[in-house]
Design a protein around this motif. Sequence first.
Motif, PDB file in Angstrom:
ATOM      1  N   ASN A   1      77.245 -93.771  21.541  1.00  0.00           N
ATOM      2  CA  ASN A   1      77.242 -94.233  22.927  1.00  0.00           C
ATOM      3  C   ASN A   1      78.678 -94.510  23.361  1.00  0.00           C
ATOM      4  O   ASN A   1      78.945 -95.431  24.131  1.00  0.00           O
ATOM      5  CB  ASN A   1      76.376 -95.495  23.049  1.00  0.00           C
ATOM      6  CG  ASN A   1      76.060 -95.849  24.489  1.00  0.00           C
ATOM      7  OD1 ASN A   1      75.982 -94.979  25.353  1.00  0.00           O
ATOM      8  ND2 ASN A   1      75.901 -97.134  24.754  1.00  0.00           N
ATOM      9  N   MET A   2      79.599 -93.697  22.827  1.00  0.00           N
ATOM     10  CA  MET A   2      81.021 -93.937  22.998  1.00  0.00           C
ATOM     11  C   MET A   2      81.459 -93.888  24.466  1.00  0.00           C
ATOM     12  O   MET A   2      82.181 -94.770  24.945  1.00  0.00           O
ATOM     13  CB  MET A   2      81.823 -92.910  22.192  1.00  0.00           C
ATOM     14  CG  MET A   2      83.329 -93.108  22.260  1.00  0.00           C
ATOM     15  SD  MET A   2      84.262 -91.729  21.526  1.00  0.00           S
ATOM     16  CE  MET A   2      83.712 -91.822  19.825  1.00  0.00           C
ATOM     17  N   ASN A   3      81.033 -92.866  25.180  1.00  0.00           N
ATOM     18  CA  ASN A   3      81.500 -92.692  26.561  1.00  0.00           C
ATOM     19  C   ASN A   3      81.168 -93.894  27.434  1.00  0.00           C
ATOM     20  O   ASN A   3      82.013 -94.368  28.205  1.00  0.00           O
ATOM     21  CB  ASN A   3      80.878 -91.430  27.166  1.00  0.00           C
ATOM     22  CG  ASN A   3      81.199 -90.178  26.376  1.00  0.00           C
ATOM     23  OD1 ASN A   3      80.964 -90.133  25.172  1.00  0.00           O
ATOM     24  ND2 ASN A   3      81.713 -89.166  27.029  1.00  0.00           N
ATOM     25  N   ARG A   4      79.931 -94.378  27.303  1.00  0.00           N
ATOM     26  CA  ARG A   4      79.502 -95.476  28.166  1.00  0.00           C
ATOM     27  C   ARG A   4      80.163 -96.798  27.775  1.00  0.00           C
ATOM     28  O   ARG A   4      80.653 -97.538  28.646  1.00  0.00           O
ATOM     29  CB  ARG A   4      77.981 -95.626  28.100  1.00  0.00           C
ATOM     30  CG  ARG A   4      77.421 -96.716  29.007  1.00  0.00           C
ATOM     31  CD  ARG A   4      75.911 -96.710  28.999  1.00  0.00           C
ATOM     32  NE  ARG A   4      75.394 -95.434  29.506  1.00  0.00           N
ATOM     33  CZ  ARG A   4      74.101 -95.148  29.566  1.00  0.00           C
ATOM     34  NH1 ARG A   4      73.205 -96.023  29.123  1.00  0.00           N
ATOM     35  NH2 ARG A   4      73.694 -93.992  30.029  1.00  0.00           N
ATOM     36  N   VAL A   5      80.219 -97.090  26.490  1.00  0.00           N
ATOM     37  CA  VAL A   5      80.797 -98.370  26.044  1.00  0.00           C
ATOM     38  C   VAL A   5      82.289 -98.438  26.342  1.00  0.00           C
ATOM     39  O   VAL A   5      82.807 -99.467  26.785  1.00  0.00           O
ATOM     40  CB  VAL A   5      80.539 -98.589  24.541  1.00  0.00           C
ATOM     41  CG1 VAL A   5      81.273 -99.823  24.039  1.00  0.00           C
ATOM     42  CG2 VAL A   5      79.039 -98.726  24.280  1.00  0.00           C
ATOM     43  N   PHE A   6      82.998 -97.339  26.102  1.00  0.00           N
ATOM     44  CA  PHE A   6      84.440 -97.317  26.327  1.00  0.00           C
ATOM     45  C   PHE A   6      84.805 -96.984  27.775  1.00  0.00           C
ATOM     46  O   PHE A   6      85.972 -97.034  28.147  1.00  0.00           O
ATOM     47  CB  PHE A   6      85.111 -96.308  25.399  1.00  0.00           C
ATOM     48  CG  PHE A   6      85.118 -96.718  23.956  1.00  0.00           C
ATOM     49  CD1 PHE A   6      84.978 -98.040  23.584  1.00  0.00           C
ATOM     50  CD2 PHE A   6      85.272 -95.769  22.958  1.00  0.00           C
ATOM     51  CE1 PHE A   6      84.984 -98.424  22.256  1.00  0.00           C
ATOM     52  CE2 PHE A   6      85.287 -96.135  21.617  1.00  0.00           C
ATOM     53  CZ  PHE A   6      85.143 -97.470  21.267  1.00  0.00           C
ATOM     54  N   SER A   7      83.796 -96.606  28.567  1.00  0.00           N
ATOM     55  CA  SER A   7      84.024 -96.239  29.981  1.00  0.00           C
ATOM     56  C   SER A   7      85.063 -95.139  30.101  1.00  0.00           C
ATOM     57  O   SER A   7      86.058 -95.253  30.833  1.00  0.00           O
ATOM     58  CB  SER A   7      84.466 -97.472  30.785  1.00  0.00           C
ATOM     59  OG  SER A   7      83.480 -98.470  30.766  1.00  0.00           O
ATOM     60  N   ILE A   8      84.832 -94.048  29.357  1.00  0.00           N
ATOM     61  CA  ILE A   8      85.758 -92.917  29.377  1.00  0.00           C
ATOM     62  C   ILE A   8      84.994 -91.625  29.627  1.00  0.00           C
ATOM     63  O   ILE A   8      83.813 -91.514  29.276  1.00  0.00           O
ATOM     64  CB  ILE A   8      86.552 -92.796  28.055  1.00  0.00           C
ATOM     65  CG1 ILE A   8      85.597 -92.697  26.859  1.00  0.00           C
ATOM     66  CG2 ILE A   8      87.518 -93.958  27.900  1.00  0.00           C
ATOM     67  CD1 ILE A   8      86.295 -92.489  25.527  1.00  0.00           C
ATOM     68  N   PRO A   9      85.641 -90.618  30.223  1.00  0.00           N
ATOM     69  CA  PRO A   9      84.983 -89.323  30.446  1.00  0.00           C
ATOM     70  C   PRO A   9      84.879 -88.530  29.155  1.00  0.00           C
ATOM     71  O   PRO A   9      85.478 -88.885  28.128  1.00  0.00           O
ATOM     72  CB  PRO A   9      85.913 -88.632  31.456  1.00  0.00           C
ATOM     73  CG  PRO A   9      87.263 -89.218  31.177  1.00  0.00           C
ATOM     74  CD  PRO A   9      86.997 -90.654  30.789  1.00  0.00           C
ATOM     75  N   SER A  10      84.160 -87.440  29.205  1.00  0.00           N
ATOM     76  CA  SER A  10      83.932 -86.623  28.014  1.00  0.00           C
ATOM     77  C   SER A  10      85.242 -86.053  27.459  1.00  0.00           C
ATOM     78  O   SER A  10      85.385 -85.898  26.246  1.00  0.00           O
ATOM     79  CB  SER A  10      82.963 -85.483  28.332  1.00  0.00           C
ATOM     80  OG  SER A  10      83.472 -84.668  29.381  1.00  0.00           O
ATOM     81  N   GLN A  11      86.212 -85.746  28.340  1.00  0.00           N
ATOM     82  CA  GLN A  11      87.495 -85.213  27.873  1.00  0.00           C
ATOM     83  C   GLN A  11      88.210 -86.226  26.990  1.00  0.00           C
ATOM     84  O   GLN A  11      88.750 -85.893  25.930  1.00  0.00           O
ATOM     85  CB  GLN A  11      88.399 -84.845  29.060  1.00  0.00           C
ATOM     86  CG  GLN A  11      87.850 -83.746  29.944  1.00  0.00           C
ATOM     87  CD  GLN A  11      87.072 -84.297  31.118  1.00  0.00           C
ATOM     88  OE1 GLN A  11      86.375 -85.310  31.000  1.00  0.00           O
ATOM     89  NE2 GLN A  11      87.185 -83.624  32.252  1.00  0.00           N
ATOM     90  N   SER A  12      88.231 -87.478  27.425  1.00  0.00           N
ATOM     91  CA  SER A  12      88.889 -88.531  26.649  1.00  0.00           C
ATOM     92  C   SER A  12      88.147 -88.801  25.350  1.00  0.00           C
ATOM     93  O   SER A  12      88.762 -89.051  24.314  1.00  0.00           O
ATOM     94  CB  SER A  12      88.968 -89.815  27.483  1.00  0.00           C
ATOM     95  OG  SER A  12      89.753 -89.615  28.643  1.00  0.00           O
ATOM     96  N   ALA A  13      86.814 -88.754  25.406  1.00  0.00           N
ATOM     97  CA  ALA A  13      86.022 -88.960  24.197  1.00  0.00           C
ATOM     98  C   ALA A  13      86.318 -87.874  23.171  1.00  0.00           C
ATOM     99  O   ALA A  13      86.404 -88.142  21.968  1.00  0.00           O
ATOM    100  CB  ALA A  13      84.536 -88.980  24.538  1.00  0.00           C
ATOM    101  N   ALA A  14      86.491 -86.633  23.641  1.00  0.00           N
ATOM    102  CA  ALA A  14      86.807 -85.529  22.733  1.00  0.00           C
ATOM    103  C   ALA A  14      88.134 -85.765  22.027  1.00  0.00           C
ATOM    104  O   ALA A  14      88.266 -85.534  20.818  1.00  0.00           O
ATOM    105  CB  ALA A  14      86.838 -84.214  23.502  1.00  0.00           C
ATOM    106  N   LEU A  15      89.131 -86.228  22.763  1.00  0.00           N
ATOM    107  CA  LEU A  15      90.443 -86.493  22.173  1.00  0.00           C
ATOM    108  C   LEU A  15      90.381 -87.670  21.209  1.00  0.00           C
ATOM    109  O   LEU A  15      90.952 -87.622  20.108  1.00  0.00           O
ATOM    110  CB  LEU A  15      91.468 -86.771  23.279  1.00  0.00           C
ATOM    111  CG  LEU A  15      91.756 -85.603  24.224  1.00  0.00           C
ATOM    112  CD1 LEU A  15      92.672 -86.048  25.355  1.00  0.00           C
ATOM    113  CD2 LEU A  15      92.375 -84.446  23.462  1.00  0.00           C
TER     114      LEU A  15
END
Length: 210
Positions: free
Chosen positions: A71-85
């Motif tokens: 649930n990384m994107n929602r908890v960290f409030s980041i877009p998919s591009q940032s989650a990929a990096l």
Amino acid sequence: MLAVLLEKQFTVPDTYPLSLNALTSGCNQKTARSPVMNATEAEILMAIDGLKHLSLVMESSGSRVPRFEHNMNRVFSIPSQSAALLGTLLLRGPQTAAELRLNAARLHSFADTSSVEVFLEELAAHNPPRVVKLPRTPGERESRWMHLLCGEVNLNVVPERGTVEDAISPAEFEALKAEQKALAHKVSQLQALLEHMAGELGISIDKDTL
């Protein structure tokens, strides 16, 4: 482990969310990992419990075998591009923007290195910061980036370039050789077909240009 869930969401979507066994195998993968781990299922379960408390991992219901998803994107409030990096940094250690663009390609296809740098800068400016740009060391042309999910970076223990264990295994090397041989055979067949068609049409072809 969190990054493994993110990676497998894109690379093996048919088996995602992951079972404990699949997650353990992903964590202990020998290629594209730095550091290489050798975690037990008990250790993975302990990590899962900790991440559940942070809402970073969720357990899927409705299956006989427990399955887990991030649930990384929602908890960290980041877009998919940032989650990929961020996931790629977790899996492979410190990398330059150019290396991240290449290594994160299966998670997100960045148009160019500049676009990678934009998202890295956003992660660095996040409150709290999620990544940091490391000081450039002697011999390096570009600075590397490192995630901050495990706290501040100790520059004394940051691995030097070339120490990341990301070599091709013998099995992968043999597979690449077989693929190259198959491609060479296909090219040879296409060349012969082209020469045949040119002969039928009365067209002269310079073989050296094929």
